[in-house]
Scaffold this active site. Structure first.
Site, PDB file in Angstrom:
ATOM      1  N   PHE A   1      -4.703   4.995  -0.099  1.00  0.00           N
ATOM      2  CA  PHE A   1      -5.832   4.250   0.050  1.00  0.00           C
ATOM      3  C   PHE A   1      -5.563   2.680   0.345  1.00  0.00           C
ATOM      4  CE2 PHE A   1      -7.054   8.063  -2.606  1.00  0.00           C
ATOM      5  CZ  PHE A   1      -7.638   8.528  -1.691  1.00  0.00           C
ATOM      6  N   HIS A   2      -4.942   2.680   1.464  1.00  0.00           N
ATOM      7  CA  HIS A   2      -4.628   1.291   1.885  1.00  0.00           C
ATOM      8  C   HIS A   2      -5.614   0.167   1.758  1.00  0.00           C
ATOM      9  CE1 HIS A   2      -1.288   2.961   4.095  1.00  0.00           C
ATOM     10  NE2 HIS A   2      -2.088   4.148   4.586  1.00  0.00           N
ATOM     11  N   ASP A   3      -6.935   0.778   2.216  1.00  0.00           N
ATOM     12  CA  ASP A   3      -8.052  -0.371   2.562  1.00  0.00           C
ATOM     13  C   ASP A   3      -8.802  -0.764   0.979  1.00  0.00           C
ATOM     14  OD1 ASP A   3      -7.718  -0.137   5.103  1.00  0.00           O
ATOM     15  OD2 ASP A   3      -9.399   1.299   5.199  1.00  0.00           O
TER      16      ASP A   3
ATOM     17  N   THR B   1       0.894  -1.348  -0.022  1.00  0.00           N
ATOM     18  CA  THR B   1       0.026  -0.059   0.116  1.00  0.00           C
ATOM     19  C   THR B   1       0.798   1.139  -0.125  1.00  0.00           C
ATOM     20  OG1 THR B   1      -0.225   0.190   2.336  1.00  0.00           O
ATOM     21  CG2 THR B   1      -1.858  -1.396   1.294  1.00  0.00           C
TER      22      THR B   1
END
Ligand code: BDR
Ligand code: CA
Length: 314
Positions: A239-241, A193
């Site tokens: 925007f890791h998720d 990420t």
């Protein structure tokens, strides 16, 4: 084929971006949002999830989950990253609807049993709800299609301590339970990420192709990008998720490495995802631990385009 998912989340700005990405994706059928404390307290997390569902005009259950770590004190939360409201202080209106009466863990158990071997749990917050679901119904570890987790840092530095990423650090004992269960785990941590920074041009593009949902992400991201851009010349954020969702849709965008995972629970190593790729160690501490797949590479440009193309869908 359309994939059934449960999204376990702590909204949170990158959570919001991921939730809308999942709603927009034709390949994903989001059966419900289960919420957990993490970026914000669980009451706010649940309320925020409901607000996102209403903004997207999607009719699915939203459940409130655990508000405390498995062991230890209440979290201090990450308002300095996500704002006082979890949405970058944009004054978004409160939701009008009601939460589902079930706890997040109970919803996970009920839904997995309703669709045996069909559901992927996508967990993008601390892992207390998943750990509790395993305690309520241990058999679900054999009934879930897979568990895709945003969390951890296998070969790179953590973002809370040098060894720990926030979601795993926030509930290390729960993470240990989840990573020890016999369900297939794919982990998307800071290894991938943090390799994909997003500039204001990307947020602008999201808002152009989807003024309502992309517009929300653009407004909320201003505070978030300020946090991530301290000391940098260009503004950027992460925007890791959305990564574990993208993997369900396009696994070819990722390189995965299989190995044995241990989670640190002592104070110094709290939340460490200590990973031994297959063949790399003779230590029984790792050889006896569950095998998981860890994302180690990602195709940056293709992933960015996937986000934009998906937000652009009707
Ligand atoms: C993770 O922690 C939270 O702040 C984000 O929403 C993401 O899930 C990144 O470390
Ligand atoms: Ca999150």
């Amino acid at each position: 084929m359309v994939e059934k998912i449960i999204l376990d989340t702590d909204p949170g700005i990158d959570d919001a971006m991921a939730i809308f990405f999942a709603f927009q994706a034709k390949q994903l059928d989001v059966l419900g949002l289960t919420t957990v404390y993490g970026n914000v307290p669980v009451e706010m997390s649940a309320k925020n999830a409901l607000a996102l569902v209403e903004l997207a005009n999607v009719n699915i259950p939203v459940c409130k989950g655990v508000g405390m770590p498995w062991v230890g004190e209440e979290s201090t939360y990450a308002h300095f990253v996500h704002g006082d409201d979890g949405f970058g202080n944009i004054n978004h209106p409160a939701p009008k609807g009601e939460l589902d009466s079930r706890s997040s863990a109970q919803f996970i158990v009920d839904t997995v049993k309703k669709y045996p071997n069909e559901v992927t749990i996508v967990a993008v917050g601390p892992l207390g709800n998943l750990a509790l679901a395993l305690r309520l119904a241990p058999e679900i570890q054999h009934l879930v299609k897979s568990v895709n987790i945003m969390g951890g840092a296998a070969f790179t530095l953590g973002n809370v301590t040098p060894v720990a990423e926030a979601n795993i650090w926030n509930d290390a004992h729960a993470a240990e339970i989840v990573f020890s269960a016999e369900w297939p785990i794919n982990m998307f941590g800071l290894d991938v990420t943090y390799k994909v920074p997003f500039s204001p041009t990307f947020m602008q593009e999201l808002s152009k192709v989807n003024p309502v949902l992309g517009g929300f992400v653009k407004r909320a991201s201003e505070f978030y990008a300020d946090f991530y851009s301290q000391g940098k010349e260009q503004k950027e954020c992460f925007f890791h998720d959305a990564f574990p969702l993208a993997y369900i849709m396009h696994p070819e965008l990722f390189e995965m490495t299989t190995g044995h995972m241990r989670i640190g629970t002592d104070e110094l190593h709290r939340g460490q995802t200590s990973f031994a790729p297959i063949g790399s160690t003779m230590s029984p501490y790792w050889l006896n631990a569950q095998k998981v797949n860890v994302a180690t590479k990602v195709k940056h440009a293709d992933l960015t385009q996937l986000f934009i193309d998906t937000y652009a869908l009707d």
